[in-house]
Design a protein around this motif. Structure first.
Motif, PDB file in Angstrom:
ATOM      1  N   UNK A   1      -3.027  -4.447   0.913  1.00 55.48           N
ATOM      2  CA  UNK A   1      -2.240  -3.884   2.006  1.00 55.48           C
ATOM      3  C   UNK A   1      -0.752  -3.946   1.669  1.00 55.48           C
ATOM      4  N   UNK A   2      -0.347  -5.037   1.054  1.00 57.30           N
ATOM      5  CA  UNK A   2       1.056  -5.196   0.670  1.00 57.30           C
ATOM      6  C   UNK A   2       1.416  -4.166  -0.398  1.00 57.30           C
ATOM      7  N   UNK A   3       0.509  -3.980  -1.336  1.00 55.49           N
ATOM      8  CA  UNK A   3       0.762  -3.015  -2.409  1.00 55.49           C
ATOM      9  C   UNK A   3       0.823  -1.577  -1.899  1.00 55.49           C
ATOM     10  N   UNK A   4       0.150  -1.326  -0.778  1.00 54.09           N
ATOM     11  CA  UNK A   4       0.220   0.014  -0.196  1.00 54.09           C
ATOM     12  C   UNK A   4       1.583   0.241   0.453  1.00 54.09           C
ATOM     13  N   UNK A   5       2.366  -0.797   0.552  1.00 51.45           N
ATOM     14  CA  UNK A   5       3.703  -0.630   1.106  1.00 51.45           C
ATOM     15  C   UNK A   5       3.907  -1.304   2.439  1.00 51.45           C
TER      16      UNK A   5
ATOM     17  N   UNK B   1       5.269  -3.787   3.700  1.00 50.84           N
ATOM     18  CA  UNK B   1       6.196  -4.820   3.236  1.00 50.84           C
ATOM     19  C   UNK B   1       7.293  -5.037   4.257  1.00 50.84           C
TER      20      UNK B   1
ATOM     21  N   UNK C   1       5.143   3.489   4.473  1.00 47.85           N
ATOM     22  CA  UNK C   1       5.497   3.778   3.087  1.00 47.85           C
ATOM     23  C   UNK C   1       4.852   5.075   2.595  1.00 47.85           C
TER      24      UNK C   1
ATOM     25  N   UNK D   1       2.014   6.053   3.174  1.00 45.97           N
ATOM     26  CA  UNK D   1       0.564   5.895   3.075  1.00 45.97           C
ATOM     27  C   UNK D   1      -0.025   5.989   4.473  1.00 45.97           C
TER      28      UNK D   1
END
Lengths: 74, 699
Positions: free
Chosen positions: A27-31, A33, A55, A57
């Motif tokens: 989830x963090x990598x999807x943005x 953040x 982000x 997404x």
């Protein structure tokens, strides 16, 4: 300050903090953040899951995950 | 001939498979990684006359930190230098629309030290969406070759091949500077391991993959050890920094004119995920799928069925009489027919499912249904298998592949056979006609039809109940999260849909086919052989018994067949296990019919017909069988088919596994005899006790 699961449809929030221990890295990598804007596009008819934009997404996540994300309503 | 190895990597839904299909066409294979059921898609194509490329299509990933066991195994292809798929060059497929997230993955792959070619797919959409990319500037910033392409329109594929052919050796300087994440930690690593790839050491430390053997004492001595939560914090920081780095690059090279972006997505979503219309549309889609696999598939299925029946007749008439001919005509050909009969259903189902997935609709169904399915240990995605299970469990279990969460996928596969498949219909019709009077419920609902409908409801409820039970028992291998992407709506590409359908059909024929064929032959053997003194002399014994009865040849032949089945090995087994079935209200004839229909439920009626000496042809004549069954009496003169026996049989067939093909496909899809056995035992136990209780209460 509130958590993402309390946002209503078409409300936007700025992510303040994420409970790193309970949120998958995915989830963090999807943005998802801190600092990014998250928008609730749709809530499923039975109120879970929710459909968000973050982000650029477009994601669907369950509420149990959304409550780990702290947001500030904007 | 020169050989080049290529790995295709990219986010899900960027059209990676389209690029793969455009490059390889029919020269592709789907297999599993050795020992695990993770799909491995490989293909070959020619770059030049003397250079061949082997390409592997890795499953869609958002990052190189694997989120599931499947991704872990697939990503090993680019982690493990010993892996057969380890590439010379990586092609990273990205979509122009969400470049930021795609470049996140790009930056990670680049830092692993691979030569990477960035293939920007759907470039034809750029104008329409108001996107501008400064390709030379981006190439410069990323130190890579960029190819604009549109796999959908087959544009840019040659340029991609050219780029692969001219790929540059990797540059050793890292792309993203990890020291911006934590100066202290990463500078120390660099000092302690000056010759090694910094990123690989970091990935070793985070537990992604053991790239570099780390000497733990070196780590401890330099205060490099981190706790799990410290690692997670650093990973999060790395993610933030990488995104910042990418944002800076994109600021110079990428512009989106948002006013041009269409709101197609929102318009479709408003209807498709609407609290009422969403479900109405989904119901219509289900009816379409259901109708197609039921009605449309019936014609080719009947054709295949008829073809193999004719082939069998032809074989026994043409070849010299004997064991081998019998094996071919009554074991091999029907077995093969049994395998191929399901091909139309599988093909149609996967044709429709891949259209739904390609368009992006499936994610909306998952969104709509997830909350409803969750309490039963299932996911929104379990809806498709459960619904298509009403036609046939085989394609249904295969369709559970779309469920990422391993526990939810396993439960879905295990409970799907409870749904009422079409093979149960002949059994239900016969039994219901026998025990349910032709009256009307509330004066207008035909009672028989009502009971039939209830059997469907019962199957579905049992599947949910079993899911609930299993979700309490099965331990999750890893904590799973529900994060799915809602892709943009797209028109499906026929080539992709057809290739996907073709893959599934082949995988069914090869995987389940051999088990079905083997077991049909075993059942043929047990059913057509028996001890010589009774089975072998059946003709003389039966003829002798009816010497004065003046039977027609046909009737005599039926009597002989019935006698043979009774005295074959399977008949002997059936008689000897009669005590097991007695509490359910079955006599030895029903016991044999139940036992022989273990391979496939629909055989039940045919075998009963044989046992009642009606001849196999009577299997098609329901009235004749029903009449004969209604008159069947126990030795003491009471009727065999009472309400109690009927309900007991209905429940048994509703719940028992009774389908070899399903057993075979469960084994193939779960890759585990343990779960296959548990499914069979679970279903048989439920069936037995449901039938037992019903019979004992009603008799």
């Amino acid at each position: 300050m509130t958590t993402l699961n309390f946002l209503k449809k078409s409300q936007k929030g700025k992510i303040i903090a994420i409970n790193t221990d309970n949120v998958p890295l995915k989830l963090i990598e999807m943005g998802c953040l801190p600092g990014n804007i998250v928008e609730v596009l749709q809530i499923a008819p039975l109120l879970d899951p929710i459909y968000i934009k973050v982000n650029d997404s477009y994601l669907s996540i369950r509420k149990d995950l959304a409550k780990e994300i702290e947001v500030e309503l904007i | 001939m020169k050989q080049l190895k290529i790995a295709l990597i990219g986010n899900p839904n960027v059209g990676k498979t389209s690029v793969f299909n455009a490059l390889t066409g029919l020269n592709q294979h789907v297999g599993n990684y050795p020992g695990v059921t993770v799909e491995r898609k490989t293909g070959t194509f020619h770059l030049t006359n003397d250079t061949k490329a082997n390409i592997v299509d890795l499953p869609g990933v958002y990052s190189i930190n694997p989120n599931s066991k499947d991704e872990e195994i697939a990503l090993n292809a680019i982690f493990d230098t010993q892996n057969n798929d380890f590439p010379d060059v990586v092609v990273l497929v990205a979509e122009v629309e969400n470049l930021k997230r795609n470049l996140f993955l790009f930056s990670q792959v680049k830092d692993l030290g691979f030569p990477v070619i960035l293939a920007l797919n759907m470039a034809d959409q750029m104008d329409k969406k108001g996107i501008f990319v400064d390709v030379p500037a981006l190439e410069n910033a990323l130190h890579t070759k960029i190819v604009l392409l549109s796999a959908r329109k087959n544009h840019g594929i040659d340029a991609l091949k050219q780029a692969i052919l001219n790929f540059n050796q990797p540059q050793n300087t890292p792309f993203f500077d990890l020291k911006t994440v934590n100066e202290n930690h990463f500078s120390t690593i660099e000092k302690v391991f000056p010759t090694k790839n910094l990123y690989k050491i970091w990935l070793t430390q985070t537990g992604v993959y053991p790239f570099e053997a780390i000497n733990t004492t070196d780590f401890k001595a330099n205060n490099l050890d981190l706790s799990t939560s410290e690692i997670k914090k650093l990973q999060q920081r790395e993610t933030i920094k990488r995104y910042q780095f990418i944002n800076d690059i994109l600021k110079q090279t990428y512009t989106v004119n948002t006013s041009k972006a269409t709101d197609l997505r929102m318009r479709f979503d408003r209807i498709l995920t609407h609290k009422i219309w969403g479900y109405v549309i989904f119901l219509l889609v289900l009816l379409l799928i259901y109708g197609s696999i039921f009605e449309l598939a019936a014609y080719p299925m009947d054709f295949v069925d008829g073809l193999f029946a004719d082939l069998s007749t032809w074989a026994s008439a043409t070849f010299p009489e004997g064991k081998l001919t019998d094996l071919i005509a009554n074991g091999l050909i029907p077995g093969l027919g049994g395998v191929l009969m399901f091909v139309p259903q599988i093909a149609i189902l996967f044709f429709l499912i891949s259209i739904l997935e390609e368009t992006g609709y499936m994610s909306r169904v998952v969104f709509l249904m997830d909350r409803i399915m969750k309490p039963f240990g299932l996911s929104g995605k379990s809806v498709v298998p459960l619904v298509s299970g009403t036609a046939c469990a085989i394609p249904a279990i295969m369709s559970a592949r779309t469920i990422e969460n391993p526990k939810e996928r396993l439960i879905t596969m295990l409970v799907t056979p409870f749904t009422t498949c079409s093979a149960r219909i002949p059994v239900y019709i016969i039994i219901i006609s026998l025990i349910v009077p032709k009256t009307y419920l509330l004066g207008f609902i035909p009672l028989q039809a009502f009971v039939m409908t209830m059997m469907y409801v019962l199957g579905f409820l049992m599947a949910l109940f079993a899911g609930w039970v299993l979700s309490k028992i099965i331990k999750a291998q890893r904590k799973s999260f529900f994060v799915i992407e809602m892709p943009t709506y797209k028109l499906p590409i026929l080539k992709n849909v057809l290739l996907n359908m073709y893959d599934k059909v082949i995988s069914y024929i090869v995987g389940a086919g051999k088990i079905i064929l083997a077991l049909s032959i075993i059942l043929w053997f047990l059913g057509s052989h028996g001890p010589t003194e009774t089975f072998g002399n059946a003709t003389q014994i039966v003829t002798g018994k009816h010497i004065n009865d003046n039977l027609s040849d046909e009737d005599l032949q039926s009597e002989i067949s019935g006698y043979q089945l009774e005295h074959s090995y399977i008949g002997i087994i059936g008689k000897s296990i009669e005590p097991v079935f007695k509490p359910l209200g079955y006599d030895w004839k029903i016991s044999i019919a139940v036992l022989t229909s273990f391979a496939a439920r629909e055989v039940f009626v045919g075998n009963l017909a044989t046992l009642y000496n009606l001849g196999e042809d009577a299997a098609d004549d329901e009235a004749k069988i029903i009449n004969r069954m209604a008159n069947e009496k126990h030795a003491n003169g009471t009727a065999v088919y009472t309400l109690a026996t009927g309900v007991s049989l209905l429940l048994f067939y509703a719940f028992a596994m009774q389908c070899l093909s399903t057993v075979a496909i469960t084994k193939k899809e779960t890759n585990s005899w343990k779960w296959t056995f548990i499914q069979m035992a679970f279903m048989t136990t439920v069936a037995y006790f449901a039938a037992l209780i019903a019979y004992q209460l009603l008799k």
